[in-house]
Design a protein around this motif. Structure first.
Motif, PDB file in Angstrom:
ATOM      1  N   SER A  41       0.829  -1.200   0.000  1.00 58.37           N
ATOM      2  CA  SER A  41       0.000   0.000   0.000  1.00 58.37           C
ATOM      3  C   SER A  41       0.867   1.253   0.000  1.00 58.37           C
ATOM      4  N   SER A  42       0.291   2.328  -0.466  1.00 57.07           N
ATOM      5  CA  SER A  42       0.977   3.598  -0.588  1.00 57.07           C
ATOM      6  C   SER A  42       1.309   4.170   0.788  1.00 57.07           C
ATOM      7  N   PRO A  43       2.431   4.854   0.917  1.00 52.80           N
ATOM      8  CA  PRO A  43       2.741   5.502   2.196  1.00 52.80           C
ATOM      9  C   PRO A  43       1.899   6.755   2.418  1.00 52.80           C
ATOM     10  N   PHE A  44       1.146   7.163   1.411  1.00 53.96           N
ATOM     11  CA  PHE A  44       0.330   8.359   1.504  1.00 53.96           C
ATOM     12  C   PHE A  44      -1.084   7.989   1.932  1.00 53.96           C
ATOM     13  N   SER A  45      -1.733   8.906   2.597  1.00 52.26           N
ATOM     14  CA  SER A  45      -3.113   8.651   2.991  1.00 52.26           C
ATOM     15  C   SER A  45      -3.845   9.974   3.133  1.00 52.26           C
ATOM     16  N   GLY A  46      -5.138   9.845   3.292  1.00 50.26           N
ATOM     17  CA  GLY A  46      -5.970  11.004   3.592  1.00 50.26           C
ATOM     18  C   GLY A  46      -5.908  12.107   2.574  1.00 50.26           C
ATOM     19  N   VAL A  47      -5.257  13.207   2.927  1.00 52.21           N
ATOM     20  CA  VAL A  47      -5.275  14.407   2.110  1.00 52.21           C
ATOM     21  C   VAL A  47      -4.601  14.194   0.751  1.00 52.21           C
ATOM     22  N   ALA A  48      -3.655  13.283   0.643  1.00 50.52           N
ATOM     23  CA  ALA A  48      -2.985  13.038  -0.643  1.00 50.52           C
ATOM     24  C   ALA A  48      -3.947  12.501  -1.687  1.00 50.52           C
ATOM     25  N   TRP A  49      -5.065  11.938  -1.254  1.00 50.17           N
ATOM     26  CA  TRP A  49      -6.038  11.388  -2.199  1.00 50.17           C
ATOM     27  C   TRP A  49      -6.993  12.448  -2.720  1.00 50.17           C
ATOM     28  N   THR A  50      -6.991  13.631  -2.139  1.00 48.63           N
ATOM     29  CA  THR A  50      -7.956  14.652  -2.534  1.00 48.63           C
ATOM     30  C   THR A  50      -7.546  15.309  -3.838  1.00 48.63           C
ATOM     31  N   VAL A  51      -8.529  15.799  -4.553  1.00 45.04           N
ATOM     32  CA  VAL A  51      -8.282  16.477  -5.822  1.00 45.04           C
ATOM     33  C   VAL A  51      -7.543  17.793  -5.578  1.00 45.04           C
ATOM     34  N   ALA A  52      -7.848  18.465  -4.474  1.00 49.32           N
ATOM     35  CA  ALA A  52      -7.179  19.729  -4.174  1.00 49.32           C
ATOM     36  C   ALA A  52      -5.671  19.526  -4.007  1.00 49.32           C
ATOM     37  N   ALA A  53      -5.260  18.446  -3.351  1.00 45.46           N
ATOM     38  CA  ALA A  53      -3.828  18.170  -3.177  1.00 45.46           C
ATOM     39  C   ALA A  53      -3.184  17.866  -4.523  1.00 45.46           C
ATOM     40  N   LYS A  54      -3.879  17.114  -5.363  1.00 40.98           N
ATOM     41  CA  LYS A  54      -3.345  16.767  -6.682  1.00 40.98           C
ATOM     42  C   LYS A  54      -3.246  18.023  -7.562  1.00 40.98           C
ATOM     43  N   ALA A  55      -4.230  18.902  -7.480  1.00 41.12           N
ATOM     44  CA  ALA A  55      -4.183  20.152  -8.243  1.00 41.12           C
ATOM     45  C   ALA A  55      -3.028  21.031  -7.759  1.00 41.12           C
ATOM     46  N   GLN A  56      -2.777  21.042  -6.461  1.00 42.03           N
ATOM     47  CA  GLN A  56      -1.673  21.835  -5.919  1.00 42.03           C
ATOM     48  C   GLN A  56      -0.325  21.299  -6.386  1.00 42.03           C
ATOM     49  N   ILE A  57      -0.206  19.988  -6.508  1.00 41.46           N
ATOM     50  CA  ILE A  57       1.033  19.390  -7.022  1.00 41.46           C
ATOM     51  C   ILE A  57       1.265  19.834  -8.459  1.00 41.46           C
ATOM     52  N   LEU A  58       0.209  19.822  -9.279  1.00 40.13           N
ATOM     53  CA  LEU A  58       0.336  20.279 -10.668  1.00 40.13           C
ATOM     54  C   LEU A  58       0.757  21.745 -10.718  1.00 40.13           C
ATOM     55  N   GLN A  59       0.147  22.588  -9.884  1.00 37.85           N
ATOM     56  CA  GLN A  59       0.495  24.005  -9.852  1.00 37.85           C
ATOM     57  C   GLN A  59       1.942  24.215  -9.408  1.00 37.85           C
ATOM     58  N   THR A  60       2.360  23.458  -8.398  1.00 38.29           N
ATOM     59  CA  THR A  60       3.719  23.584  -7.883  1.00 38.29           C
ATOM     60  C   THR A  60       4.745  23.241  -8.954  1.00 38.29           C
ATOM     61  N   LEU A  61       4.519  22.134  -9.652  1.00 40.61           N
ATOM     62  CA  LEU A  61       5.465  21.746 -10.698  1.00 40.61           C
ATOM     63  C   LEU A  61       5.443  22.711 -11.875  1.00 40.61           C
ATOM     64  N   ALA A  62       4.274  23.249 -12.199  1.00 40.72           N
ATOM     65  CA  ALA A  62       4.200  24.244 -13.273  1.00 40.72           C
ATOM     66  C   ALA A  62       5.023  25.475 -12.902  1.00 40.72           C
ATOM     67  N   MET A  63       4.952  25.907 -11.652  1.00 37.93           N
ATOM     68  CA  MET A  63       5.736  27.062 -11.208  1.00 37.93           C
ATOM     69  C   MET A  63       7.229  26.743 -11.192  1.00 37.93           C
ATOM     70  N   LEU A  64       7.594  25.552 -10.725  1.00 40.75           N
ATOM     71  CA  LEU A  64       9.004  25.170 -10.702  1.00 40.75           C
ATOM     72  C   LEU A  64       9.602  25.153 -12.107  1.00 40.75           C
ATOM     73  N   ILE A  65       8.889  24.553 -13.032  1.00 39.43           N
ATOM     74  CA  ILE A  65       9.399  24.462 -14.405  1.00 39.43           C
ATOM     75  C   ILE A  65       9.429  25.839 -15.059  1.00 39.43           C
ATOM     76  N   GLY A  66       8.401  26.624 -14.827  1.00 38.29           N
ATOM     77  CA  GLY A  66       8.349  27.959 -15.413  1.00 38.29           C
ATOM     78  C   GLY A  66       9.418  28.896 -14.880  1.00 38.29           C
ATOM     79  N   ASN A  67       9.868  28.652 -13.651  1.00 35.37           N
ATOM     80  CA  ASN A  67      10.858  29.539 -13.036  1.00 35.37           C
ATOM     81  C   ASN A  67      12.268  28.966 -13.030  1.00 35.37           C
ATOM     82  N   ALA A  68      12.468  27.821 -13.646  1.00 35.49           N
ATOM     83  CA  ALA A  68      13.811  27.240 -13.719  1.00 35.49           C
ATOM     84  C   ALA A  68      14.658  28.101 -14.652  1.00 35.49           C
TER      85      ALA A  68
END
Length: 197
Positions: A41-68
């Motif tokens: 099983s995954s080491p992640f639980s709870g909040v990691a399964w939410t769509v808001a957390a997944k959307a935040q991950i996408l936003q974070t990576l978009a900012m990282l790549i855009g600012n590299a």
């Protein structure tokens, strides 16, 4: 200060952690409405399964790549197929419910647009091979080939970035959604396809 934060991000291997967190799914429920856990099983639980957390991950990576700013930083972010795994983790769009797509598609196309703009920028062309993957052809694509042909002809090279942009473009699910800048999701996907082509 930004270089120190990025160095810490790299040193602690946060990128694979973010991709794994995005890819995790809740374990199945048992008949008595309790969660069934297994050893894998995954080491992640709870909040990691939410769509808001997944959307935040996408936003974070978009900012990282855009600012590299340095080619080395960009190469780190795009290497090891982590970005490709993340892109393909969103697809197919049919795996998501409508309310989840409303939250996921805007940061997803922002990530796609950021990647395309990075590839079009100075030094970005050198990173294009990092966004290519190999996959096995499906059985019906290989049926017409002889069994004794080499492995190269049984696999194909593809670009998940292009595949995802086309998928969003042709999907009816993104036709009325807007991204963070107010642009239509489908229009942004179309621009990504045209810029990659």
């Amino acid at each position: 200060a930004a270089e120190a934060v990025f160095a810490y991000f790299c040193e602690k291997n946060v990128l694979p952690l973010l991709v794994d967190s995005f890819s995790c799914r809740p374990p199945p429920w048992t008949s008595d409405r309790s969660i069934e856990r297994d050893d894998d099983s995954s080491p992640f639980s709870g909040v990691a399964w939410t769509v808001a957390a997944k959307a935040q991950i996408l936003q974070t990576l978009a900012m990282l790549i855009g600012n590299a700013v340095s080619p080395l930083s960009l190469t780190y972010l795009l290497s090891n197929n982590y970005v490709n795994e993340l892109i393909m983790g969103v697809l197919p769009l049919s795996q998501w419910k409508d309310h989840a797509l409303e939250e996921l598609l805007p940061p997803f196309v922002t990530l796609l647009r950021g990647l395309v703009m990075t590839l079009r920028g100075d030094g970005g062309a050198n990173c294009a091979p990092l966004l290519l993957c190999r996959r096995q052809r499906t059985a019906n694509e290989c049926d017409h080939e002889h069994e004794n042909e080499n492995e190269r002809k049984r696999s194909e090279t593809y670009m998940p970035l292009f595949h995802a942009a086309v998928h969003v473009l042709v999907s009816p699910l993104g036709s009325s959604l807007r991204d963070v800048d107010g642009s239509l999701v489908r229009t942004t996907a179309m621009n990504a396809v045209l810029n990659l082509y």
